[in-house]
Design a protein around this motif. Structure first.
Motif, PDB file in Angstrom:
ATOM      1  N   LEU A 135       0.896  -1.167  -0.004  1.00  0.00           N
ATOM      2  CA  LEU A 135       0.296  -0.310   0.130  1.00  0.00           C
ATOM      3  C   LEU A 135       0.839   1.092   0.018  1.00  0.00           C
ATOM      4  N   GLU A 136       0.661   2.060  -0.960  1.00  0.00           N
ATOM      5  CA  GLU A 136       1.302   3.313  -0.959  1.00  0.00           C
ATOM      6  C   GLU A 136       0.362   4.607  -0.767  1.00  0.00           C
ATOM      7  N   CYS A 137       0.608   5.428   0.194  1.00  0.00           N
ATOM      8  CA  CYS A 137       0.001   6.661   0.353  1.00  0.00           C
ATOM      9  C   CYS A 137       0.892   7.895   0.003  1.00  0.00           C
ATOM     10  N   ALA A 138       0.135   9.015  -0.735  1.00  0.00           N
ATOM     11  CA  ALA A 138       1.027  10.081  -0.879  1.00  0.00           C
ATOM     12  C   ALA A 138       0.398  11.472  -0.780  1.00  0.00           C
ATOM     13  N   GLY A 139       0.745  12.419  -0.226  1.00  0.00           N
ATOM     14  CA  GLY A 139       0.035  13.503   0.103  1.00  0.00           C
ATOM     15  C   GLY A 139       1.065  14.852   0.156  1.00  0.00           C
ATOM     16  N   ARG A 140       0.625  15.834   0.520  1.00  0.00           N
ATOM     17  CA  ARG A 140       1.567  17.127   0.598  1.00  0.00           C
ATOM     18  C   ARG A 140       1.929  17.367   2.168  1.00  0.00           C
ATOM     19  N   THR A 141       1.294  16.385   2.939  1.00  0.00           N
ATOM     20  CA  THR A 141       1.752  16.310   4.557  1.00  0.00           C
ATOM     21  C   THR A 141       2.073  14.869   4.523  1.00  0.00           C
ATOM     22  N   ASP A 142       2.835  14.389   5.658  1.00  0.00           N
ATOM     23  CA  ASP A 142       3.148  12.954   5.878  1.00  0.00           C
ATOM     24  C   ASP A 142       2.062  12.105   6.244  1.00  0.00           C
ATOM     25  N   PRO A 143       1.762  11.042   5.245  1.00  0.00           N
ATOM     26  CA  PRO A 143       0.574  10.324   5.503  1.00  0.00           C
ATOM     27  C   PRO A 143       0.896   9.166   6.440  1.00  0.00           C
ATOM     28  N   THR A 144       1.977   9.140   7.051  1.00  0.00           N
ATOM     29  CA  THR A 144       2.362   7.972   7.914  1.00  0.00           C
ATOM     30  C   THR A 144       1.368   7.540   9.204  1.00  0.00           C
ATOM     31  N   ASP A 145       1.126   8.605   9.673  1.00  0.00           N
ATOM     32  CA  ASP A 145       0.192   8.263  10.940  1.00  0.00           C
ATOM     33  C   ASP A 145      -1.260   7.923  10.199  1.00  0.00           C
ATOM     34  N   ASP A 146      -1.984   8.435   9.117  1.00  0.00           N
ATOM     35  CA  ASP A 146      -3.091   7.808   8.868  1.00  0.00           C
ATOM     36  C   ASP A 146      -2.886   6.466   8.418  1.00  0.00           C
ATOM     37  N   LEU A 147      -1.572   6.159   7.657  1.00  0.00           N
ATOM     38  CA  LEU A 147      -1.684   4.705   7.102  1.00  0.00           C
ATOM     39  C   LEU A 147      -1.625   3.935   8.526  1.00  0.00           C
ATOM     40  N   LEU A 148      -0.911   4.094   9.558  1.00  0.00           N
ATOM     41  CA  LEU A 148      -0.696   3.346  10.760  1.00  0.00           C
ATOM     42  C   LEU A 148      -1.932   3.259  11.183  1.00  0.00           C
ATOM     43  N   ALA A 149      -2.981   4.272  11.346  1.00  0.00           N
ATOM     44  CA  ALA A 149      -4.396   4.164  11.880  1.00  0.00           C
ATOM     45  C   ALA A 149      -5.058   3.231  11.140  1.00  0.00           C
ATOM     46  N   ALA A 150      -5.147   3.249   9.810  1.00  0.00           N
ATOM     47  CA  ALA A 150      -5.828   2.276   8.980  1.00  0.00           C
ATOM     48  C   ALA A 150      -5.300   0.844   9.355  1.00  0.00           C
ATOM     49  N   LEU A 151      -4.191   0.655   9.436  1.00  0.00           N
ATOM     50  CA  LEU A 151      -3.611  -0.568   9.653  1.00  0.00           C
ATOM     51  C   LEU A 151      -4.168  -1.139  11.070  1.00  0.00           C
ATOM     52  N   ASP A 152      -4.090  -0.221  11.990  1.00  0.00           N
ATOM     53  CA  ASP A 152      -4.605  -0.632  13.311  1.00  0.00           C
ATOM     54  C   ASP A 152      -6.009  -0.858  13.392  1.00  0.00           C
ATOM     55  N   ALA A 153      -6.664  -0.375  12.519  1.00  0.00           N
ATOM     56  CA  ALA A 153      -8.209  -0.645  12.257  1.00  0.00           C
ATOM     57  C   ALA A 153      -8.790  -2.064  11.824  1.00  0.00           C
ATOM     58  N   CYS A 154      -7.751  -2.775  11.281  1.00  0.00           N
ATOM     59  CA  CYS A 154      -7.817  -3.911  10.860  1.00  0.00           C
ATOM     60  C   CYS A 154      -7.911  -5.048  12.051  1.00  0.00           C
ATOM     61  N   ASP A 155      -8.692  -6.099  11.621  1.00  0.00           N
ATOM     62  CA  ASP A 155      -8.825  -7.246  12.397  1.00  0.00           C
ATOM     63  C   ASP A 155      -7.419  -7.990  12.660  1.00  0.00           C
ATOM     64  N   ALA A 156      -6.951  -8.483  13.708  1.00  0.00           N
ATOM     65  CA  ALA A 156      -5.668  -9.347  13.977  1.00  0.00           C
ATOM     66  C   ALA A 156      -5.815 -10.303  13.018  1.00  0.00           C
ATOM     67  N   ASP A 157      -6.929 -11.189  12.781  1.00  0.00           N
ATOM     68  CA  ASP A 157      -6.982 -12.320  12.106  1.00  0.00           C
ATOM     69  C   ASP A 157      -6.796 -12.093  10.614  1.00  0.00           C
ATOM     70  N   VAL A 158      -7.069 -11.125  10.278  1.00  0.00           N
ATOM     71  CA  VAL A 158      -6.842 -10.543   8.851  1.00  0.00           C
ATOM     72  C   VAL A 158      -5.584 -10.117   8.604  1.00  0.00           C
TER      73      VAL A 158
END
Length: 477
Positions: A288-311
């Motif tokens: 997965l790649e995110c790109a923006g004018r500001t650092d998208p890392t925190d949003d990417l990490l938050a999206a991953l954290d929202a996924c179920d551990a069995d997925v």
């Protein structure tokens, strides 16, 4: 079996072609012409009577005028990175190379547009527009070789379709030479222009059967310099689709979502020496790649954290340039690794996302029935349901494997070509994705623009499948 000898040029045509492009750019030496007669996979081969290398639209028009007068067929070749035999010459045709059509006009900063020649490589375009603060919406691993004309002719997709669409969506204007040598030129780049048929959209995806694209007016994208890449291990296709849905819903900066499987990762590691990305092996992986004018890392990490551990079984994220390239290498090295393992039968297909899991599950059995010794490697662009089906150890069973896979795709309401075109390799299966009425319409358009079928014969329409050769054989396309 050795490919047939090239057909001699019609009397007088050699002199006309030489006058059109100059002595140095009419190539007739068989040893030089041979370098244009095989595709980069080593699977498709043909014969050309000569190679012409025009420098601009006027020279392309002069070549086509002479060819039309002599009723000589012309095959068009850009970077020769195609995978369906569409850029390989057949039957002693004149091979027209777009390699010298490399004009790159200054970026029009206010409009966010640029005009570029058909022979410009994707990488050259990227360097040019990035220097002006822009980017181009299409990208893929063959960027150093693939040319803009070929990308437009096949409506190439690649890794950023999720955010920007295919090549057709980037085209605001086009210049092309028709089969009779006449020139169509619409390069104003007007975003709104409802004066009849959209010529650019018609030529994009026509695979060189309606005209030879010489210049393109391209829409540019913002240059987004802040990027984050995640390599994620998931429990299979169902898990990959669940993660994709979460990422799309939570990440407006999401630019790419690429899929590969355990077998592909093993082959990549074997051929490239890359280390294992995680301590344990897993069934499937997403980049997965995110790109923006500001650092998208925190949003990417938050999206991953929202996924179920069995997925989501494991993940790693990189924000620095080197780290991002390393994670991308696990996906982009697939083609290199597959070619290092042998000559593959490569099929580019797409199905609705609801059918993707069923297709992936059915492919191994379907292929094994057609070619018992085959080795299957899958990867692709998951957001579009686009799979690249790579089948090793099957060149001697290429037609049977192709038939089986494409019928399976059609049974799942899919397309036999998602982004590489139909070419000559898949033309006999066009009816699986197009209705009789659509095919009749396509034939009528081609007949109207090229009544003598001089351009790219046997590509897309009216084409028996090419014979292909594995390492031991030598057949013409």
């Amino acid at each position: 079996m050795t490919a047939p000898a090239a057909t001699a040029l019609a009397p007088g045509l050699t002199e006309e072609l030489r006058a059109a492009v100059g002595e140095a750019h009419l190539l007739t030496d068989p040893s030089i012409v041979a370098s244009y007669e095989t595709d980069w996979t080593g699977r498709f081969h043909g014969r050309a009577s000569c190679v012409v290398r025009p420098a601009d639209t006027a020279q392309v028009a002069a070549v086509m005028t002479a060819a039309a007068r002599a009723k000589a067929t012309v095959c068009v070749q850009g970077g020769n990175t195609g995978l369906v035999g569409g850029s390989i010459p057949v039957d002693g045709a004149v091979l027209l190379s777009t390699a010298r059509l490399t004009v790159l006009e200054p970026v029009e900063v206010a409009a966010g547009q640029v005009t570029a020649g058909a022979g410009v490589t994707l990488a050259a375009l990227q360097r040019h527009v990035r220097a002006a603060g822009y980017d181009f919406g299409v990208d893929f691993a063959a960027r150093d070789s693939a040319t803009l004309g070929g990308m437009a002719a096949t409506n190439a997709g690649g890794e950023r379709v999720l955010r920007y669409g295919t090549t057709r969506a980037q085209i605001l204007g086009i210049e092309a030479v028709l089969a009779d040598g006449s020139v169509i030129s619409r390069l104003a780049g007007l975003p709104k222009d409802n004066t009849g048929y959209d010529v650019a959209s018609l030529l994009a995806g026509s695979e060189g059967t309606l005209g030879i694209i010489t210049r393109l007016r391209l829409r540019l994208a913002p240059l987004l310099t802040e990027r984050a890449v995640a390599l994620v291990a998931v429990d299979g296709i169902a898990g990959a689709l669940t993660l994709l849905q979460t990422a799309r819903n939570r990440l407006p900066t999401l630019e790419a979502a690429e899929l590969f499987l355990a077998d592909g990762l093993a082959l990549v590691r074997e051929k490239t020496g890359l280390p294992a990305p995680f301590a344990a092996e897993h069934p499937a992986y997403l980049v997965l790649e995110c790109a923006g004018r500001t650092d998208p890392t925190d949003d990417l990490l938050a999206a991953l954290d929202a996924c179920d551990a069995d997925v989501l079984l494991d993940a790693t994220v990189a924000t620095d340039t080197r780290g991002r390239h390393t994670l991308w290498a696990y996906r982009e090295s697939h083609t290199e690794a597959i070619n290092a393992a042998g000559v593959p039968v490569k099929l580019d297909v797409a199905v609705p996302l609801t059918a993707l899991g069923e297709l992936v599950a059915a492919l191994p059995t379907t292929i094994a029935e057609a070619a018992p010794q085959a080795r299957l490697i899958l990867f692709g662009h998951i957001n579009e349901g686009n799979l690249h089906v790579n089948i090793l150890n099957a060149t001697d069973r290429a037609e049977a494997v192709t038939d089986a896979v494409l019928h399976l795709v059609a049974a799942h309401r899919g397309s036999i070509s998602a982004e590489h075109g139909v070419g000559r390799a898949k033309s006999r299966w066009l009816h699986l994705s197009r209705s009789p009425q659509e095919i009749a319409m396509m034939r009528a358009i081609r007949q109207g623009l090229d009544p003598d079928a001089l351009l790219n014969p046997r590509v897309l329409l009216d084409a028996p499948p090419p014979t292909d050769r594995g390492p031991a054989g030598a057949n013409s396309a």
